[in-house]
Design a protein around this motif. Structure first.
Motif, PDB file in Angstrom:
ATOM      1  N   GLN A   3      -6.550 -33.611 -23.380  1.00 30.37           N
ATOM      2  CA  GLN A   3      -5.980 -33.852 -22.055  1.00 30.37           C
ATOM      3  C   GLN A   3      -4.556 -34.349 -22.232  1.00 30.37           C
ATOM      4  O   GLN A   3      -4.250 -35.075 -23.163  1.00 30.37           O
ATOM      5  N   MET A   4      -3.692 -33.928 -21.311  1.00 31.32           N
ATOM      6  CA  MET A   4      -2.312 -34.378 -21.341  1.00 31.32           C
ATOM      7  C   MET A   4      -1.942 -35.042 -20.021  1.00 31.32           C
ATOM      8  O   MET A   4      -2.339 -34.562 -18.953  1.00 31.32           O
ATOM      9  N   VAL A   5      -1.159 -36.076 -20.124  1.00 28.70           N
ATOM     10  CA  VAL A   5      -0.629 -36.759 -18.950  1.00 28.70           C
ATOM     11  C   VAL A   5       0.887 -36.708 -19.022  1.00 28.70           C
ATOM     12  O   VAL A   5       1.488 -37.231 -19.973  1.00 28.70           O
ATOM     13  N   GLU A   6       1.472 -36.071 -18.027  1.00 29.72           N
ATOM     14  CA  GLU A   6       2.930 -35.916 -17.974  1.00 29.72           C
ATOM     15  C   GLU A   6       3.526 -36.916 -16.994  1.00 29.72           C
ATOM     16  O   GLU A   6       2.897 -37.271 -16.006  1.00 29.72           O
ATOM     17  N   SER A   7       4.745 -37.299 -17.252  1.00 30.04           N
ATOM     18  CA  SER A   7       5.453 -38.176 -16.333  1.00 30.04           C
ATOM     19  C   SER A   7       6.954 -37.991 -16.504  1.00 30.04           C
ATOM     20  O   SER A   7       7.407 -37.410 -17.492  1.00 30.04           O
ATOM     21  N   GLY A   8       7.697 -38.471 -15.527  1.00 31.92           N
ATOM     22  CA  GLY A   8       9.142 -38.491 -15.640  1.00 31.92           C
ATOM     23  C   GLY A   8       9.881 -37.497 -14.778  1.00 31.92           C
ATOM     24  O   GLY A   8      11.112 -37.519 -14.726  1.00 31.92           O
ATOM     25  N   GLY A   9       9.179 -36.610 -14.110  1.00 28.72           N
ATOM     26  CA  GLY A   9       9.875 -35.653 -13.246  1.00 28.72           C
ATOM     27  C   GLY A   9      10.413 -36.332 -12.004  1.00 28.72           C
ATOM     28  O   GLY A   9      10.170 -37.507 -11.749  1.00 28.72           O
ATOM     29  N   GLY A  10      11.180 -35.567 -11.228  1.00 26.58           N
ATOM     30  CA  GLY A  10      11.722 -36.120 -10.000  1.00 26.58           C
ATOM     31  C   GLY A  10      12.925 -35.365  -9.518  1.00 26.58           C
ATOM     32  O   GLY A  10      13.199 -34.244  -9.956  1.00 26.58           O
ATOM     33  N   LEU A  11      13.650 -35.996  -8.612  1.00 26.11           N
ATOM     34  CA  LEU A  11      14.845 -35.411  -8.009  1.00 26.11           C
ATOM     35  C   LEU A  11      16.074 -36.089  -8.588  1.00 26.11           C
ATOM     36  O   LEU A  11      16.142 -37.326  -8.640  1.00 26.11           O
ATOM     37  N   VAL A  12      17.032 -35.287  -9.002  1.00 23.04           N
ATOM     38  CA  VAL A  12      18.255 -35.823  -9.588  1.00 23.04           C
ATOM     39  C   VAL A  12      19.426 -34.941  -9.160  1.00 23.04           C
ATOM     40  O   VAL A  12      19.245 -33.743  -8.907  1.00 23.04           O
ATOM     41  N   SER A  17      20.522 -37.091 -15.466  1.00 21.85           N
ATOM     42  CA  SER A  17      19.594 -37.009 -16.590  1.00 21.85           C
ATOM     43  C   SER A  17      18.190 -37.396 -16.147  1.00 21.85           C
ATOM     44  O   SER A  17      18.009 -38.172 -15.209  1.00 21.85           O
ATOM     45  N   LEU A  18      17.229 -36.840 -16.849  1.00 18.22           N
ATOM     46  CA  LEU A  18      15.828 -37.225 -16.693  1.00 18.22           C
ATOM     47  C   LEU A  18      15.184 -37.206 -18.066  1.00 18.22           C
ATOM     48  O   LEU A  18      15.603 -36.455 -18.949  1.00 18.22           O
ATOM     49  N   ARG A  19      14.122 -37.993 -18.198  1.00 19.64           N
ATOM     50  CA  ARG A  19      13.342 -37.993 -19.438  1.00 19.64           C
ATOM     51  C   ARG A  19      11.877 -37.763 -19.083  1.00 19.64           C
ATOM     52  O   ARG A  19      11.286 -38.544 -18.346  1.00 19.64           O
ATOM     53  N   LEU A  20      11.343 -36.697 -19.620  1.00 16.73           N
ATOM     54  CA  LEU A  20       9.936 -36.385 -19.419  1.00 16.73           C
ATOM     55  C   LEU A  20       9.119 -36.895 -20.598  1.00 16.73           C
ATOM     56  O   LEU A  20       9.585 -36.901 -21.735  1.00 16.73           O
ATOM     57  N   SER A  21       7.894 -37.304 -20.287  1.00 17.43           N
ATOM     58  CA  SER A  21       6.963 -37.738 -21.322  1.00 17.43           C
ATOM     59  C   SER A  21       5.643 -37.005 -21.148  1.00 17.43           C
ATOM     60  O   SER A  21       5.243 -36.688 -20.031  1.00 17.43           O
ATOM     61  N   CYS A  22       4.983 -36.760 -22.266  1.00 13.25           N
ATOM     62  CA  CYS A  22       3.655 -36.152 -22.228  1.00 13.25           C
ATOM     63  C   CYS A  22       2.825 -36.781 -23.324  1.00 13.25           C
ATOM     64  O   CYS A  22       3.180 -36.695 -24.504  1.00 13.25           O
ATOM     65  N   ALA A  23       1.725 -37.391 -22.924  1.00 14.50           N
ATOM     66  CA  ALA A  23       0.815 -38.018 -23.876  1.00 14.50           C
ATOM     67  C   ALA A  23      -0.470 -37.219 -23.949  1.00 14.50           C
ATOM     68  O   ALA A  23      -1.091 -36.937 -22.920  1.00 14.50           O
ATOM     69  N   ALA A  24      -0.843 -36.855 -25.159  1.00 17.39           N
ATOM     70  CA  ALA A  24      -2.070 -36.083 -25.380  1.00 17.39           C
ATOM     71  C   ALA A  24      -3.174 -37.002 -25.875  1.00 17.39           C
ATOM     72  O   ALA A  24      -2.926 -37.900 -26.687  1.00 17.39           O
ATOM     73  N   SER A  25      -4.361 -36.757 -25.380  1.00 14.56           N
ATOM     74  CA  SER A  25      -5.507 -37.558 -25.815  1.00 14.56           C
ATOM     75  C   SER A  25      -6.738 -36.677 -25.907  1.00 14.56           C
ATOM     76  O   SER A  25      -6.783 -35.584 -25.334  1.00 14.56           O
TER      77      SER A  25
END
Length: 117
Positions: A3-12, A17-25
């Motif tokens: 499973q992956m959980v993504e974060s960091g998206g949005g409006l800019v 700049s933006l930083r995306l993260s994805c954690a796999a478990s």
């Protein structure tokens, strides 16, 4: 199963700049490839950047110099630092994992990145 959980998206705004993260478990898996693809409205999903086992980095040619991918192996997390964003970077960004066990592909749910002009 991974499973992956993504974060960091949005409006800019453009130029930001933006930083995306994805954690796999999951259990009993070893990551072969981890990274990001994106899909803009009306377009096919395309490669953004990957970290390949052994630390090899692969980027879409058009994004080199603006996007930087990195990975924290201990946390099974991959990051995408996106600088000098342009309106054409607007897309849903998907985290991708390929595991060594059976060469299976997994996709995150996607995170929206919108760059306004």
């Amino acid at each position: 199963q991974v499973q992956m959980v993504e974060s960091g998206g949005g409006l800019v705004q453009a130029g930001g700049s933006l930083r995306l993260s994805c954690a796999a478990s999951g259990s009993n898996f070893n990551i072969n490839v981890m990274g990001w693809y994106r899909q803009a409205p009306g377009k096919q999903r395309e490669l953004v950047a990957l970290v390949i086992r052994g630390g090899i980095l692969k980027y879409a040619d058009s994004l080199k110099g603006r996007f930087t991918i990195s990975r924290d192996n201990a946390k099974n997390t991959v990051y995408l630092q996106m600088n000098s964003l342009k309106p054409e970077d607007t897309a849903v960004y998907y985290c991708y994992v390929n595991t060594m066990e059976g060469q299976r592909d997994y996709w995150g749910q996607g995170t929206q990145v919108t760059v306004s002009s």
